[in-house]
Design an enzyme around this catalytic site. Structure first.
Site, PDB file in Angstrom:
ATOM      1  N   ASN A 145      29.115 -16.892  -5.025  1.00 17.69           N
ATOM      2  CA  ASN A 145      27.559 -15.741  -5.455  1.00 17.69           C
ATOM      3  C   ASN A 145      27.421 -16.096  -6.833  1.00 17.69           C
ATOM      4  O   ASN A 145      28.282 -16.486  -7.162  1.00 17.69           O
ATOM      5  CB  ASN A 145      27.992 -13.871  -5.054  1.00 17.69           C
ATOM      6  N   LYS A 146      27.033 -14.735  -7.475  1.00 15.70           N
ATOM      7  CA  LYS A 146      26.731 -15.092  -9.282  1.00 15.70           C
ATOM      8  C   LYS A 146      27.882 -15.089  -9.809  1.00 15.70           C
ATOM      9  O   LYS A 146      29.028 -14.216  -9.562  1.00 15.70           O
ATOM     10  CB  LYS A 146      25.227 -14.430  -9.738  1.00 15.70           C
TER      11      LYS A 146
ATOM     12  N   GLN B 106      19.792 -12.614 -14.530  1.00 17.60           N
ATOM     13  CA  GLN B 106      18.859 -12.154 -13.278  1.00 17.60           C
ATOM     14  C   GLN B 106      18.434 -10.827 -12.958  1.00 17.60           C
ATOM     15  O   GLN B 106      17.912 -10.559 -12.719  1.00 17.60           O
ATOM     16  CB  GLN B 106      19.038 -12.948 -12.504  1.00 17.60           C
TER      17      GLN B 106
ATOM     18  N   ARG C  86      13.887 -19.609  -7.834  1.00 16.49           N
ATOM     19  CA  ARG C  86      15.466 -18.680  -7.748  1.00 16.49           C
ATOM     20  C   ARG C  86      15.671 -17.848  -6.759  1.00 16.49           C
ATOM     21  O   ARG C  86      15.366 -17.427  -6.371  1.00 16.49           O
ATOM     22  CB  ARG C  86      16.783 -19.046  -8.842  1.00 16.49           C
ATOM     23  N   GLY C  87      17.387 -18.063  -6.255  1.00 18.62           N
ATOM     24  CA  GLY C  87      18.040 -17.705  -5.396  1.00 18.62           C
ATOM     25  C   GLY C  87      18.266 -18.115  -3.777  1.00 18.62           C
ATOM     26  O   GLY C  87      17.000 -19.124  -3.532  1.00 18.62           O
ATOM     27  N   ALA C  88      19.422 -17.645  -3.243  1.00 17.40           N
ATOM     28  CA  ALA C  88      19.059 -18.677  -2.334  1.00 17.40           C
ATOM     29  C   ALA C  88      18.265 -19.155  -1.625  1.00 17.40           C
ATOM     30  O   ALA C  88      18.114 -20.091  -1.282  1.00 17.40           O
ATOM     31  CB  ALA C  88      21.159 -18.133  -0.954  1.00 17.40           C
TER      32      ALA C  88
ATOM     33  N   ARG D 251      20.038 -28.568  -6.575  1.00 18.00           N
ATOM     34  CA  ARG D 251      21.222 -27.680  -6.897  1.00 18.00           C
ATOM     35  C   ARG D 251      22.536 -27.413  -5.926  1.00 18.00           C
ATOM     36  O   ARG D 251      21.838 -27.599  -4.735  1.00 18.00           O
ATOM     37  CB  ARG D 251      20.553 -26.392  -6.691  1.00 18.00           C
TER      38      ARG D 251
ATOM     39  N   ASP E 241      25.134 -16.705  -2.100  1.00 16.74           N
ATOM     40  CA  ASP E 241      24.576 -18.494  -1.842  1.00 16.74           C
ATOM     41  C   ASP E 241      25.252 -19.358  -1.190  1.00 16.74           C
ATOM     42  O   ASP E 241      24.943 -19.905  -0.476  1.00 16.74           O
ATOM     43  CB  ASP E 241      25.146 -18.970  -3.558  1.00 16.74           C
TER      44      ASP E 241
HETATM   45  O1  MRU Z   1      21.632 -19.116  -9.906  1.00 17.21           O
HETATM   46  P1  MRU Z   1      20.285 -18.372  -8.917  1.00 17.21           P
HETATM   47  O2  MRU Z   1      19.550 -17.318 -10.077  1.00 17.21           O
HETATM   48  O3  MRU Z   1      19.645 -19.217  -8.313  1.00 17.21           O
HETATM   49  O4  MRU Z   1      21.696 -17.793  -8.250  1.00 17.21           O
HETATM   50  C1  MRU Z   1      21.368 -17.296  -7.155  1.00 17.21           C
HETATM   51  C2  MRU Z   1      21.871 -15.802  -6.958  1.00 17.21           C
HETATM   52  O5  MRU Z   1      20.516 -15.100  -7.116  1.00 17.21           O
HETATM   53  C3  MRU Z   1      22.793 -14.809  -6.605  1.00 17.21           C
HETATM   54  O6  MRU Z   1      23.680 -15.353  -7.022  1.00 17.21           O
HETATM   55  C4  MRU Z   1      22.482 -14.681  -5.524  1.00 17.21           C
HETATM   56  O7  MRU Z   1      23.202 -13.294  -5.784  1.00 17.21           O
HETATM   57  C5  MRU Z   1      22.588 -14.635  -4.509  1.00 17.21           C
HETATM   58  S1  MRU Z   1      21.336 -15.648  -3.741  1.00 17.21           S
HETATM   59  C6  MRU Z   1      19.900 -14.008  -2.951  1.00 17.21           C
END
Ligand code: MRU
Length: 345
Positions: free
Chosen positions: A241-242, A190, A51-53, A91, A231
Site C-alpha cells: 500500500n502507499k 493523496q 490513480r488508486g488501485a 504502473r 494495491d
Molecule cells: O499511487 P496511488 O495514489 O495510485 O496509490 C494507490 C493508492 O491510492 C493507495 O495506496 C491506496 O491506499 C490503495 S488504492 C485503493
C-alpha cells in the site's frame, strides 16, 4: 458519489472516449479529463490523472476496450496481447491493472462481444465491491469511533464508494458518530488533497494530520482503529500500500489498535506468495523536492528542499500480514489464513 449534487464515478466511458475526474487538479479544481485513445489513457494512468488501485484497473480495462474499437487487424487476440503489454507498463504495483487487462484479453478468446462486456464489467464490479466492503466494514465500526486512514482509498481510487473509506461512508450514513484522522500522505498528499476533499464533500467530521503524527495520537488513545486500502495483497496476506502504511501498522500493533486492510478480491494476487515478490514503484524525485499548491488563488509549484540534494521516492511499502488484524472484502471480513478459502467459494 455526488459532487455538487450530481452522481459521478471516478472514471467512465462515453462512446469510445474514457472520461475521468482529473485527480491531479483536486482539490483546487473539479475537472473532467478525456482520453480519446488508449495511448492517452495510458498517459493518464502514468501521470496519475487517474490513480488508486481500482480506478487504475478500470482505466486498464477501458484502454483495452479502446484498443478493441480501434483494432484494424483481424486477429483480435494478438492485437490485444500487444496492447496489454503497453497498458501494463504504465504502473507496476497495483495488481488491479494486470487483473483487468488479463480479464479482457482472456475474454477475447471467446468473442469480441464478450471482451467488450468484460471490459465494462471491471468498473461496474469495482463499484459494487466497494459498496459491499462498506456494508461489512461498517459492522466493525462502533458509535463514537475515531478512525485513522492513510492515502486515498475512497471513491476516487475505486470507481465508486472506495475501499478504506467505504466502511466510513456506511458508518456515517447509518447515523454513527465517527471522526476521521487523515494522514496527509507525502509525497503527493493523496490524504490531504483527495481523502479530505471526499470526506468534506460528504460532511464527515475529520482533520488532516501530518504523516508523523499517527503514533503520537495512538499513544494518547485518540485512535480506535485504522483502515487502509491496498494495491496488491500476496497470498500470505502481506500487503503493498502507499508508502508510510508500514510505519502506521507497526505503531498500531505497538498500541494494540486494530489495523484493517479494505480491498476487493481483484487486489488479491494469489500468484504472488509473499510481499517480497511485489514490485515497488519508484517515482520521480520531483514529487519530494517540489510541491504544488495555491497562492493567491493561483496554482503554483514550489521547490522546497535543499538545492543539490537528491531524493529517493519509493511509492509503496509492504506491511507484513502479522501486523494486519483483518481484511475487509466484498465477501466479508477475513484473516490472512482465510485468503485462499475466499477464492475457493
Ligand atoms: O499511487 P496511488 O495514489 O495510485 O496509490 C494507490 C493508492 O491510492 C493507495 O495506496 C491506496 O491506499 C490503495 S488504492 C485503493
Amino acid at each position: 458519489m455526488k459532487v455538487n449534487k450530481k452522481h459521478y464515478r471516478s472514471i467512465w466511458m462515453e462512446k469510445t472516449t474514457v472520461c475521468m475526474i482529473d485527480q491531479n487538479c483536486l482539490p483546487f479544481e473539479f475537472k473532467i479529463h478525456y482520453c480519446k485513445n488508449s495511448d492517452e489513457t495510458c498517459t493518464a494512468i502514468k501521470n496519475m490523472t487517474v490513480r488508486g488501485a481500482g480506478s487504475i484497473g478500470a482505466a486498464g480495462a477501458y484502454a483495452m476496450l479502446q484498443e478493441i474499437y480501434s483494432a484494424k487487424d483481424n486477429e483480435l487476440y494478438s492485437h490485444l496481447q500487444k496492447a496489454k503489454i503497453k497498458i501494463d507498463a504504465t504502473r507496476p504495483t497495483a495488481v488491479n491493472l494486470f487483473y483487468a487487462t488479463e480479464r479482457v484479453l482472456e475474454a477475447s478468446k471467446i468473442s469480441e462481444d464478450f471482451a467488450i462486456k468484460e471490459a465494462i464489467a471491471v468498473a461496474d464490479e469495482c463499484a459494487e465491491h466497494g459498496r459491499l466492503i462498506g456494508i461489512y466494514g461498517n459492522e466493525l465500526i462502533e458509535d463514537g469511533y475515531r478512525i485513522e486512514t492513510h492515502c486515498n482509498a475512497g471513491w476516487l481510487a475505486l470507481v465508486d464508494y472506495g475501499s478504506a473509506l467505504a466502511p466510513i461512508y456506511a458508518a456515517y450514513d447509518s447515523g454513527k458518530n465517527i471522526f476521521v484522522y487523515v494522514d496527509e500522505t507525502r509525497p503527493r498528499f493523496q490524504g490531504a488533497r483527495l481523502t479530505a476533499w471526499e470526506l468534506k464533500n460528504h460532511g464527515i467530521p475529520h482533520t488532516i494530520i501530518s504523516d508523523n503524527a499517527g503514533a503520537f495520537l495512538m499513544s494518547k488513545n485518540l485512535v480506535d482503529m485504522m483502515i487502509v486500502g491496498a494495491d496488491r495483497i500476496a497470498s500470505n496476506g502481506d500487503t503493498a500500500n502507499k508508502i508510510g502504511t508500514l510505519e502506521k501498522a507497526i505503531a498500531a500493533k505497538y498500541y494494540g489498535i486494530p489495523f484493517y486492510v479494505a480491498a476487493p478480491s481483484s487486489t488479491f494476487d494469489l500468484n504472488t506468495k509473499t510481499g517480497g515478490e511485489i514490485i515497488i514503484e519508484y517515482r520521480s524525485e520531483d514529487e519530494i523536492t517540489n510541491i504544488t499548491g495555491l497562492h493567491n488563488d493561483k496554482k503554483i509549484n514550489s521547490f522546497i528542499t535543499s538545492p543539490g540534494s537528491s531524493a529517493l521516492n519509493p511509492a509503496f511499502d509492504i506491511t507484513p500480514a502479522s501486523l494486519i488484524t483483518g481484511f475487509i472484502t466484498e465477501k466479508g471480513v477475513i484473516t490472512d489464513n482465510e485468503i485462499l478459502k475466499l477464492f475457493e467459494k
